[in-house]
Design an enzyme around this catalytic site. Structure first.
Site, PDB file in Angstrom:
ATOM      1  N   LYS A   1      38.512  31.636  45.637  1.00  0.00           N
ATOM      2  CA  LYS A   1      37.110  31.745  44.711  1.00  0.00           C
ATOM      3  C   LYS A   1      37.123  30.177  43.915  1.00  0.00           C
ATOM      4  O   LYS A   1      35.805  30.056  43.413  1.00  0.00           O
ATOM      5  CB  LYS A   1      37.366  32.965  43.630  1.00  0.00           C
ATOM      6  CG  LYS A   1      37.505  34.201  44.273  1.00  0.00           C
ATOM      7  CD  LYS A   1      36.058  34.385  45.139  1.00  0.00           C
ATOM      8  CE  LYS A   1      35.931  35.684  45.734  1.00  0.00           C
ATOM      9  NZ  LYS A   1      34.632  35.864  46.415  1.00  0.00           N
TER      10      LYS A   1
ATOM     11  N   SER B   1      34.636  34.442  40.984  1.00  0.00           N
ATOM     12  CA  SER B   1      35.498  35.223  40.175  1.00  0.00           C
ATOM     13  C   SER B   1      36.324  34.366  38.950  1.00  0.00           C
ATOM     14  O   SER B   1      36.565  33.142  39.034  1.00  0.00           O
ATOM     15  CB  SER B   1      36.761  35.704  41.181  1.00  0.00           C
ATOM     16  OG  SER B   1      37.680  36.371  40.425  1.00  0.00           O
TER      17      SER B   1
ATOM     18  N   TYR C   1      43.887  34.257  46.699  1.00  0.00           N
ATOM     19  CA  TYR C   1      42.400  34.744  46.440  1.00  0.00           C
ATOM     20  C   TYR C   1      41.855  33.924  45.251  1.00  0.00           C
ATOM     21  O   TYR C   1      40.834  33.249  45.304  1.00  0.00           O
ATOM     22  CB  TYR C   1      42.550  36.156  45.795  1.00  0.00           C
ATOM     23  CG  TYR C   1      41.267  36.647  45.492  1.00  0.00           C
ATOM     24  CD1 TYR C   1      40.378  37.241  46.316  1.00  0.00           C
ATOM     25  CD2 TYR C   1      41.005  36.769  44.033  1.00  0.00           C
ATOM     26  CE1 TYR C   1      39.219  37.619  45.642  1.00  0.00           C
ATOM     27  CE2 TYR C   1      39.815  37.375  43.443  1.00  0.00           C
ATOM     28  CZ  TYR C   1      38.782  37.780  44.325  1.00  0.00           C
ATOM     29  OH  TYR C   1      37.708  38.124  43.956  1.00  0.00           O
TER      30      TYR C   1
END
Length: 278
Positions: A187, A168, A183
């Site tokens: 990633k 990401s 998050y």
């Protein structure tokens, strides 16, 4: 440097990484069997569509949920070429069983897209430790489980395979529009381990890369364009003022899975047309 791809280790499991004289230099997945985790919907389903459009022999969705209408529509357009295996990517036993089934049914296994993941957007101080652990369990440990199971299968088959992680843009910098510190951390871990796994598995002819998407239009990101200040952000941030369709990511995955990319490993490809929004 040796040019035959050999390094210290078990010579019986080391493959030459040099393309042969009759190598096919087309960007195509012709004849290849690909597994994509989390491909019943969203980005994974879009990637499956692009892989099939580029002549993959068979694509498998490894997903914990039951497939819905979008999956069925793509399967009907690609009869006997798109299948679903219920798989818990956080379970080594489940992933191993899925790959064994693929090899049993197709007689080969060429590529793994470790795509399954989840996110939760909220201020860092609002996260519970349980929520953080669940994100790492799926996004990091699940990706690790799929990659290592794929590598073991490829080594056993003697396949010069390709593994592609979905990372990401939040692995590079904060998502200001919808922050999620855990998050982004998951990633970043995925993108980082890409480089080391590529180094370790090169001796087996296995390539490992990652893709870092920006905002992608899925059921999980519907709210982004409904933000009252979205148009203003796009006016001043620059870049492409819209979200990507999942299929718009597919070309990079196809390239990395194809035999055209035989010397491409250990890299991340950012795909974020509105990169200024991050």
């Amino acid at each position: 440097m040796a040019t035959n791809g050999t390094t210290n280790g078990s010579s019986s499991q080391v493959l030459s990484t040099l393309p042969g004289p009759d190598h096919n230099w087309q960007v195509t997945l012709s004849g290849k069997v690909i597994a994509i985790t989390g491909a019943n919907q969203g980005i994974g389903l879009g990637l499956a569509e692009v892989c099939l459009a580029n002549n993959a022999a068979h694509v498998y969705s490894l997903d914990i949920s039951e497939p819905g209408e979008p999956f069925s529509e793509l399967a009907s357009k690609n009869p006997k070429k798109f299948s679903y295996i219920q798989t818990d990517v956080t379970s080594e036993e489940s992933v191993t069983a899925a790959l064994e089934r693929i090899v049993s049914e197709q007689g080969r296994f060429d590529g793994m897209i470790a795509n399954a993941g989840a996110t939760k957007h909220q201020p860092a101080l609002d996260f519970t430790m349980d929520q953080v652990k669940r994100l790492f369990e799926l996004n990091v440990f699940g990706a690790w489980t799929c990659a290592t199971a794929a590598a073991r299968t490829m080594i056993k088959l003697g396949t010069k395979g390709s593994i592609v992680f979905t990372a990401s843009m939040t692995s590079y910098r904060p998502n200001r529009a919808a922050p999620s510190a855990p998050y982004g951390g998951t990633k970043a871990a995925v993108r980082n381990m890409t480089h080391t796994l590529a180094m370790e598995w090169a001796q087996h002819g296995i390539r490992v890369n990652s893709i870092s998407p920006g905002f992608v239009k899925t059921a999980l990101t519907y709210y982004v364009e409904t933000s009252p200040d979205w148009d203003t952000k796009m006016k001043y941030y620059g870049g492409m003022p819209r979200l990507a369709l999942p299929q718009e990511l597919g070309g990079a995955y196809v390239y990395l899975l194809s035999d055209t990319a035989t010397y491409t490993t250990g890299i991340d490809i950012p795909i974020a047309g509105i990169v200024g929004a991050w």
